[in-house]
Write a protein that holds these residues in place. Structure first.
Motif, PDB file in Angstrom:
ATOM      1  N   VAL A 100     -72.695  -9.103  13.229  1.00  0.00           N
ATOM      2  CA  VAL A 100     -71.623  -8.583  12.377  1.00  0.00           C
ATOM      3  C   VAL A 100     -71.867  -7.091  12.213  1.00  0.00           C
ATOM      4  N   ARG A 101     -70.811  -6.352  11.947  1.00  0.00           N
ATOM      5  CA  ARG A 101     -70.962  -4.905  11.820  1.00  0.00           C
ATOM      6  C   ARG A 101     -71.177  -4.547  10.350  1.00  0.00           C
ATOM      7  N   VAL A 102     -72.476  -4.502   9.998  1.00  0.00           N
ATOM      8  CA  VAL A 102     -72.842  -4.160   8.629  1.00  0.00           C
ATOM      9  C   VAL A 102     -73.097  -2.663   8.503  1.00  0.00           C
TER      10      VAL A 102
ATOM     11  N   PRO B 101     -60.855  -5.368   8.963  1.00  0.00           N
ATOM     12  CA  PRO B 101     -61.277  -5.331  10.368  1.00  0.00           C
ATOM     13  C   PRO B 101     -61.000  -3.964  11.006  1.00  0.00           C
ATOM     14  N   GLY B 102     -62.034  -3.435  11.645  1.00  0.00           N
ATOM     15  CA  GLY B 102     -61.908  -2.153  12.337  1.00  0.00           C
ATOM     16  C   GLY B 102     -62.034  -0.938  11.446  1.00  0.00           C
ATOM     17  N   PHE B 103     -62.128  -1.119  10.143  1.00  0.00           N
ATOM     18  CA  PHE B 103     -62.219   0.025   9.229  1.00  0.00           C
ATOM     19  C   PHE B 103     -63.654   0.174   8.769  1.00  0.00           C
TER      20      PHE B 103
ATOM     21  N   ALA C   3     -72.056   4.488   9.767  1.00  0.00           N
ATOM     22  CA  ALA C   3     -70.840   3.944   9.172  1.00  0.00           C
ATOM     23  C   ALA C   3     -71.138   2.604   8.522  1.00  0.00           C
ATOM     24  N   LEU C   4     -70.516   2.388   7.385  1.00  0.00           N
ATOM     25  CA  LEU C   4     -70.542   1.094   6.719  1.00  0.00           C
ATOM     26  C   LEU C   4     -69.583   0.177   7.464  1.00  0.00           C
TER      27      LEU C   4
END
Length: 725
Positions: free
Chosen positions: A335-337, A392-394, A383-384
């Motif tokens: 996941v993008r943390v 999503p994507g932000f 980036a957070l």
């Protein structure tokens, strides 16, 4: 204090045999005994005091590792060198690969960004290469490595408050020589090295060395992505040596390194938001963005030695450039943390001139001038991730841009006086003026750390003396007493800066007292060196990750004392033993306001870290190497070697939270082969027992990664083929 056998249960039998040898069981008859007696330990020549001398005549604690010794132990890269030096070590993971966290006698500095400098002087052929991305190099064409323990500023122009690592590479040979070496091992490990050296004319000689290492990753990606901790490293070194007259010697040298590996940097073992199989299993990951380090290091130097009639004038001019760009997944989950890209680059010019001569037949001196100019830049694009934003994507960005320019001028001298035929007095000193200008711009749209925009300048000056007395008890034993002070200039916080973070740290100081004895026993078949030391460490600069950012602070006072032993022994005609043992009591004497990592349990946190262990300062370090060489008629020489090294528990932050520590570990390596005329073949295994151990750990709980750990390499094995011209 524990007894000398405390950490191991009992001293290994081989060490006891080394210190109290008995006649070898396989010695048969007087002829064999006479052959044994003719075998003596080779004299080791070092340049720790800027002059060539026997290591037994050097009144300070210095370990010398020859190129042959490194080769026999299968040590191909610098990150394994300090394992066999007492009271020394290097962290792993991100702290080893690009932060270069080296510890000597309990003194270390975590250099995360360009605002700080390491407390260990790292030199390549007399040229200071202080940025930590220079440290982990492929060891090609090495004559020897000297590790000096304790402050060494009177003989080295730059900061050496903890000690100095002096890497000496081979000079071009007077006859044509060449080596080609190939390795293959598990994880598809491949290494190729070559070296050629020889004369171009009667006054000019040259050498060229190159190496390339490639290996698949041994950190398994559980979701089918790229396995990490692979290797893709190329390096080269070249020298031209010009000797126009008998008293004139110039060497032009160049070296370079290109690293395109994909290291794991660390693994997350405790994540706050959810569980993942990778957190429970070592050497696994589930990162969803690439991990890489693109590291480029190169340098050129011109060294000249000129006989002035009154002594030798030495000059060293050098330029070095180092840079890296890195990307890592801070959470190591799919996941993008937290998205993490950062880098640094440094340009360094240095110049040194020194003259070595004699006042009289009983007194000599070295006096020098050193200039150093460094321009360093750092950046971070973070980036957070959208997992935490919920869109999503932000991803909310954080950007860091920093610079630190340093200029240092130093005067140093060292004098040696024979007070009597047996008693030597050494007096030295180093005066330095170091100016720094730092700037840091932090734009944080996440609100985790806040915005920062500052620039500041400062100049620090210091004089650090050293005094030693050496006494020759007889031709086989020398004792010495040494006093030395060390200094490291101020630093700036150009990392993730929280709203209440300290932006600047004051200089740090070390005062060291050392006593030692160097001896040669049993007709030069045993060499035994012992040292005891006490260091008062004031205002030590400490970097640590805490909940609100990166903390940079001065710890008030630390006290360090310890014992060291190094021994070499020849047992019979065929067996060589080398051993080292270090004991270290390194604790904070006063450290009020000692910050705690964000995820530490409240009942473990103290307000003053007095009595806690210093970072990367294990109580015990030990190493043992046993080599057996046996000639086989018409075949060559059978070579068998076993290596063991031990490190007791080590902490990576001052609160001594057990989860941010590395337990005691014992590593065993084996090597066996045939050494024949013109070629050799070996099989080898490192970390034979496949021990799992932690080399570094920290807390990144501000983004949910409560505990991160960097594990040492698993068991590796393979074969080496070497052809010699």
């Amino acid at each position: 204090m524990k007894t000398a056998i405390g950490p191991f249960g009992s001293i290994p039998f081989a060490v006891a045999a080394l210190l109290h040898p008995t006649p070898p069981a396989f010695a048969q008859g007087s002829q064999q005994v006479e052959t044994d007696r003719a075998r003596v330990i080779e004299v080791i020549t070092v340049t720790a005091r800027k002059k060539a001398e026997s290591i037994q005549d050097t009144p300070l604690a210095v370990s010398a590792l020859s190129g042959e010794q490194l080769q026999d132990s299968g040590i191909d890269s610098f990150d394994r060198v300090l394992d066999i030096v007492p009271n020394a070590g290097q962290a792993g993971g991100i702290a080893g690969s690009i932060q270069g966290l080296i510890s000597i006698r309990g003194i270390s500095t975590l250099v995360r960004f360009v605002g700080l400098e390491t407390g260990v002087g790292y030199y390549i052929d007399g040229v200071y290469a202080g940025r930590p991305e220079n440290f982990n190099q492929d060891l090609i064409d090495i004559e020897r490595i000297e590790v000096l323990r304790g402050p060494q500023g009177t003989l080295f122009g730059k900061n050496t408050i903890a000690g100095a690592v002096n890497i000496i590479t081979r000079n071009p040979s007077e006859e044509l020589q060449g080596v080609l070496e190939a390795q293959y091992g598990n994880y598809d490990h491949r290494r190729l090295r070559t070296h050629i050296s020889g004369p171009l004319s009667d006054k000019l000689s040259a050498s060229l060395s190159a190496g390339y290492t490639e290996r698949d990753g041994f950190v398994k990606h559980l979701s089918g992505g790229q396995d990490l901790e692979n290797a893709d490293l190329g390096s080269f070194r070249g020298k031209l040596r010009f000797q126009p007259t008998a008293g004139t010697d110039f060497t032009l040298a160049a070296d370079g390194l290109i690293d395109r590996g994909e290291p794991v940097l660390f693994e997350v073992s405790d994540f706050a938001f959810f569980s993942d199989p990778s957190t429970a299993t070592h050497h696994t990951t589930n990162n969803d963005q690439p991990n890489f380090v693109h590291r480029d290091v190169w340098g050129v130097s011109l060294t000249g030695d000129i006989d002035t009639g009154a002594g030798t004038l030495t000059s060293i001019l050098s330029y070095r450039k180092s840079s890296f760009d890195a990307s890592l997944d801070d959470d190591k989950h799919a996941v993008r943390v937290f998205v993490d890209v950062f880098g640094q680059d440094s340009d360094v010019f240095s110049a040194e001139a020194r003259h070595a001569g004699r006042f009289s037949a009983r007194s000599d001196y070295i006096a020098g001038l050193y200039y150093y100019h460094q321009e360093s830049r750092g950046y971070g694009d973070f980036a957070l991730g959208d997992f935490l934003t919920g869109v999503p994507g932000f991803e909310v960005p954080i950007t860091l841009n920093s610079s630190v320019d340093s200029e240092s001028v130093a005067l140093f001298f060292n004098t040696n006086h024979a007070l009597t035929d047996r008693l030597q007095l050494e007096v030295g000193g180093r005066w330095v003026s170091e100016s720094k200008t730092g700037a840091h711009l932090q734009n944080d749209q996440t609100g985790l750390f806040g915005d920062t925009d500052y620039s500041r300048s400062r100049t620090d000056r210091d004089f650090a003396p050293s005094v030693s007395l050496a006494y020759d008890f007889n031709s086989a034993a020398t004792g010495y007493l040494r006093f030395a002070q060390g200094f490291k200039s101020a630093g700036f916080n150009v990392d993730f800066v929280g709203p209440n973070a300290q932006l600047e740290v004051a200089p740090e100081f070390a005062t060291s007292y050392e006593a030692g004895i160097k001896s040669s026993l049993l007709d030069q078949r045993i060499r035994l060196d012992l040292a005891a030391f006490h260091t008062k460490y004031k205002d030590l600069q400490l970097t640590q990750i805490v909940g609100g950012g990166v903390s940079l602070a001065n710890a008030a006072v630390a006290k360090i004392w310890g014992l060291e032993a190094e021994a070499t022994a020849l047992v019979g005609q065929y067996v060589d033993l080398r051993a080292s043992l270090g004991y270290l009591d390194a604790t904070y004497d006063d450290f009020p306001g000692c910050q705690a990592p964000g995820a530490s349990a409240p009942d473990l946190i103290v307000e003053n870290c007095a009595g806690r262990h210093l970072n990367l300062a294990p109580e015990w370090t030990a190493a043992l190497a046993i080599q057996f060489r046996y000639p086989i008629d018409r075949v060559g020489e059978l070579v068998l070697q076993g290596d063991w090294n031990h490190r007791s528990r080590v902490y990576f932050e001052p609160q001594n939270d057990p989860r941010l520590s590395g337990k005691a570990r014992d590593l065993v390596s084996l090597r066996a082969g045939l050494d024949m005329d013109g070629w050799a073949i070996y099989v080898w295994a490192q970390n034979l027992t496949d021990e799992v151990y932690v080399n570094f750990a920290d807390d990144r709980s501000v983004i949910g990664a409560n505990t991160t750990q960097a594990f040492g390499h698993p068991r590796t094995y393979g074969a080496t083929l070497r052809l010699t011209l």
